[in-house]
Write a protein that holds these residues in place. Structure first.
Motif, mmCIF file in Angstrom:
data_model
loop_
_atom_site.group_PDB
_atom_site.id
_atom_site.type_symbol
_atom_site.label_atom_id
_atom_site.label_comp_id
_atom_site.label_asym_id
_atom_site.label_seq_id
_atom_site.Cartn_x
_atom_site.Cartn_y
_atom_site.Cartn_z
ATOM 1 N N ASP A 108 -27.673 -33.800 54.754
ATOM 2 C CA ASP A 108 -28.451 -34.864 54.124
ATOM 3 C C ASP A 108 -27.876 -36.260 54.342
ATOM 4 O OD1 ASP A 108 -30.207 -33.024 53.198
ATOM 5 O OD2 ASP A 108 -29.533 -33.063 51.116
ATOM 6 N N THR B 294 -28.999 -32.418 59.633
ATOM 7 C CA THR B 294 -29.368 -30.999 59.550
ATOM 8 C C THR B 294 -29.192 -30.277 60.879
ATOM 9 O OG1 THR B 294 -30.885 -31.352 57.698
ATOM 10 C CG2 THR B 294 -31.237 -29.391 59.041
ATOM 11 N N LYS C 272 -31.243 -26.373 47.819
ATOM 12 C CA LYS C 272 -29.803 -26.533 48.085
ATOM 13 C C LYS C 272 -28.988 -25.564 47.226
ATOM 14 C CE LYS C 272 -30.008 -31.436 49.396
ATOM 15 N NZ LYS C 272 -31.471 -31.531 49.426
#
Length: 307
Positions: free
Chosen positions: A249, A255, A63
């Motif tokens: 998330d 996603t 991330k």
């Protein structure tokens, strides 16, 4: 055309114009008050949430890398702004060709790195289609709400009109950089895809930075400050990347939905801004071939990278 010229055309007298001027001043004051209140609430109530989001992203190398890639892509607007410092005259045809190449790369990245991986997710077909349409729709609303023109080409305008146009265009480019960052953040689960998306976005950010810097320079802003302002419009992209990471998330299909939304937003930028702007600057045939070749080569490169 100025506001007073418009009132004369519709037949308003001086008293009417003065009343409307007062109304506009009051409306502006109320708008500033609302903005100040929103800023106060954000600083006092949102600081803890922002810090929690930063810690959440920093805890995951993937991330964090996606946000870093988005920051690099956003900083490319500064490269375009810096080009103004060494350029005495801007060649519209050359800039238009560069925009076409960048548009082709961006289109390939939207399809290869975002839409196709999203639609291949099991059970996500309808969500992906709706999210893609939503991304395109949101950018359409933004474009209609904050209309802007690129002042690199075209006739000279009066000072006040040029000032308004330059400001609106700068704000609009900064805002549409948010979903571009979102696209990179949403690809955090596929770093090859995130890298390809960030690269294509960064490339098309270079002419955007030059456009912003040129617009500000044309209204009297010093070249160095105009270049810094161009850089600032791109540095909102990490914010979008953070939103993309968190959205991806937050739910099971987050996603693919985030990636599809970003693909739709990028498609709008290519279709509504980059290709038409390139055609105006460099001509239809050169734009078609430059964008087409760029799309194909980028798709091959992304496929080789496994994006």
């Amino acid at each position: 055309m100025s506001f007073h010229q418009m009132t004369k055309i519709v037949g308003l007298n001086i008293a009417d114009q003065q009343q409307l001027d007062v109304f506009r001043a009051v409306r502006g004051a109320v708008g500033l008050l609302i903005a100040a209140l929103g800023l106060y609430i954000t600083l006092t109530q949102g600081a803890s949430a922002v810090w929690a989001a930063i810690q959440y992203i920093a805890a995951s190398p993937a991330k964090l890398q996606a946000v870093e890639l988005s920051t690099i892509a956003g900083a490319a607007t500064g490269l375009g702004g810096m080009a103004l410092l060494v350029m005495k005259k801007i060649d519209d045809k050359g800039l238009g060709l560069f925009i076409a190449i960048a548009g082709g790369m961006m289109a390939a990245a939207a399809v290869m790195s975002l839409f196709i991986p999203a639609i291949q997710t099991e059970g996500a077909l309808m969500v992906v289609l709706v999210a893609t349409a939503a991304g395109y729709g949101v950018m359409t609303v933004l474009d209609q709400t904050l209309p802007h023109e690129h002042p690199v080409a075209g006739p000279e305008m009066a000072g006040r009109e040029r000032l308004r146009m330059a400001m609106l265009m700068t704000i609009a480019i900064a805002l549409h950089n948010v979903p571009e960052g979102f696209a990179v953040g949403a690809s955090a689960g596929n770093l090859n895809g995130a890298s390809g998306t960030a690269f294509s976005i960064g490339l098309q950010n270079i002419p955007e930075g030059l456009i912003v810097a040129t617009a500000l320079w044309s209204i009297g802003v010093h070249k160095a400050l105009a270049a810094l302002a161009a850089l600032a419009t791109g540095l909102v992209e990490p914010i979008g990347a953070g939103l993309g990471v968190i959205t991806a998330d937050s739910w099971a299909l987050g996603t693919p939905a985030s990636m599809a939304f970003a693909a739709g937003a990028m498609a709008f930028v290519v279709c509504n801004e980059m290709i038409p702007e390139s055609i105006k600057m460099t001509g239809k045939l050169k734009t078609i071939y430059a964008a087409g070749v760029s799309t194909v080569l980028t798709a091959i490169a992304l496929g080789w990278m496994g994006a």
